[in-house]
Write a protein that holds these residues in place. Structure first.
Motif, PDB file in Angstrom:
ATOM      1  N   ASP A 127       0.832  -1.209   0.000  1.00 55.06           N
ATOM      2  CA  ASP A 127       0.000   0.000   0.000  1.00 55.06           C
ATOM      3  C   ASP A 127       0.867   1.260   0.000  1.00 55.06           C
ATOM      4  O   ASP A 127       2.103   1.187  -0.083  1.00 55.06           O
ATOM      5  CB  ASP A 127      -0.980  -0.016   1.179  1.00 55.06           C
ATOM      6  N   PHE A 128       0.229   2.416   0.122  1.00 54.96           N
ATOM      7  CA  PHE A 128       0.954   3.684   0.025  1.00 54.96           C
ATOM      8  C   PHE A 128       1.838   3.956   1.247  1.00 54.96           C
ATOM      9  O   PHE A 128       2.653   4.876   1.232  1.00 54.96           O
ATOM     10  CB  PHE A 128      -0.033   4.834  -0.181  1.00 54.96           C
ATOM     11  N   LYS A 129       1.692   3.150   2.284  1.00 55.78           N
ATOM     12  CA  LYS A 129       2.543   3.278   3.471  1.00 55.78           C
ATOM     13  C   LYS A 129       3.679   2.250   3.462  1.00 55.78           C
ATOM     14  O   LYS A 129       4.447   2.167   4.420  1.00 55.78           O
ATOM     15  CB  LYS A 129       1.690   3.103   4.733  1.00 55.78           C
ATOM     16  N   GLY A 130       3.737   1.436   2.394  1.00 53.38           N
ATOM     17  CA  GLY A 130       4.786   0.427   2.301  1.00 53.38           C
ATOM     18  C   GLY A 130       4.464  -0.870   3.021  1.00 53.38           C
ATOM     19  O   GLY A 130       5.325  -1.742   3.177  1.00 53.38           O
ATOM     20  N   VAL A 131       3.224  -1.023   3.441  1.00 45.04           N
ATOM     21  CA  VAL A 131       2.804  -2.220   4.175  1.00 45.04           C
ATOM     22  C   VAL A 131       2.246  -3.272   3.222  1.00 45.04           C
ATOM     23  O   VAL A 131       1.438  -2.954   2.344  1.00 45.04           O
ATOM     24  CB  VAL A 131       1.736  -1.869   5.239  1.00 45.04           C
TER      25      VAL A 131
END
Length: 285
Positions: free
Chosen positions: A118-122
């Motif tokens: 995702d956009f948080k790198g998760v």
């Protein structure tokens, strides 16, 4: 509707298949993406995927397949709705995603690719993703009034039950109407009653059973009814020479112009039945 899902590492190659214009692919969804080719989309995916170098299988690949009948009446807007609802049921949230519809073989199905990162790198938890994909597809189908896998399985089971019953009914009719005296006569009599009986012959050229073909279904005897195994059919046929079977532990049978043998165990089973019936009738061999 069927849903399949897995995590993959070969993003570009898989997406190139989804983009294959020869299969009349049509783009029905593009979320947080700008590219117009597999290479461009893969690069956009990679920008986020590089934030999580621990995850190697970093793209989620799904196939969503409505039934053929449902697919015939689904337009582009409907297919987009299905895709978005599926993403919602899978709890994928706001992620890069692209979907195509294939219509090859008259069976519409959706190829959906979602960035696992995702956009948080998760990374999205892909545990049991195959099972979860199927459950999500079931929920989508129920929500949109489409045919579910459970409905298809029920209908198939119901229809198969009817087929089994009808084959057994025609078998009973054949025995009563024609009173076949041999396996060959039985095959011909069943065909006259609309059921094709196919001998199952092993590598040793021995007859080991029958399959029954009727109304597009092909079932082995035991799957139709316990009384329609080779041994039980043999017991119903009165024209087999029991003494010959007992002496040679085998019997040659003419089936459609071909000579085959019963297996020793089958021959013995039938001859024991014949002897038992003979004793009951007071006949001595």
């Amino acid at each position: 509707m069927i849903g399949k899902g897995k995590s993959i590492s070969h993003t570009r190659a898989s997406m190139a298949y989804g983009w294959n214009q020869e299969k009349d692919a049509e783009n029905v969804l593009k979320e947080f993406l700008h590219g117009d080719s597999p290479n461009e989309i893969t690069k956009e995916f990679k920008m986020l995927q590089d934030q999580n170098y621990h995850c190697t299988k970093n793209t989620l690949s799904f196939v969503i397949s409505p039934t053929i009948e449902d697919g015939k009446r689904l337009n582009k807007k409907d297919l987009q709705t299905i895709t978005k609802r599926f993403i919602h049921e899978m709890k994928l949230g706001e992620r890069q995603a692209i979907a195509f519809v294939h219509q090859d073989k008259d069976h519409k199905h959706i190829h959906l690719y979602v960035n696992r990162i995702d956009f948080k790198g998760v990374a999205y938890n892909d545990s049991f993703i195959g099972k979860r994909s199927q459950l999500a597809a079931e929920k989508v189908a129920e929500h949109l009034g489409l045919t579910t896998v459970k409905q298809v399985q029920f209908e198939r089971g119901f229809n198969l039950k009817e087929i089994r019953t009808e084959i057994k009914r025609r078998h009973d009719l054949t025995m009563k109407q024609f009173k076949p005296k041999s396996f060959d006569a039985y095959l011909k009599s069943m065909e006259a009653n609309g059921v094709k009986v196919i001998p199952s012959i092993n590598n040793q050229k021995k007859l080991q059973g029958f399959r029954f073909e009727f109304d597009g279904h092909n079932l082995k005897g035991s799957a139709v009814h316990r009384n329609m195994t080779l041994g039980n059919i043999g017991k119903q046929i009165s024209g087999i020479n029991g003494a010959s079977i007992l002496k040679e532990n085998k019997v040659s049978i003419n089936l459609g112009g071909k000579i085959v043998d019963l297996t020793p165990n089958m021959a013995l089973k039938i001859v024991k039945f014949i002897i038992k019936k003979a004793i009951q009738k007071g006949i001595s061999y």
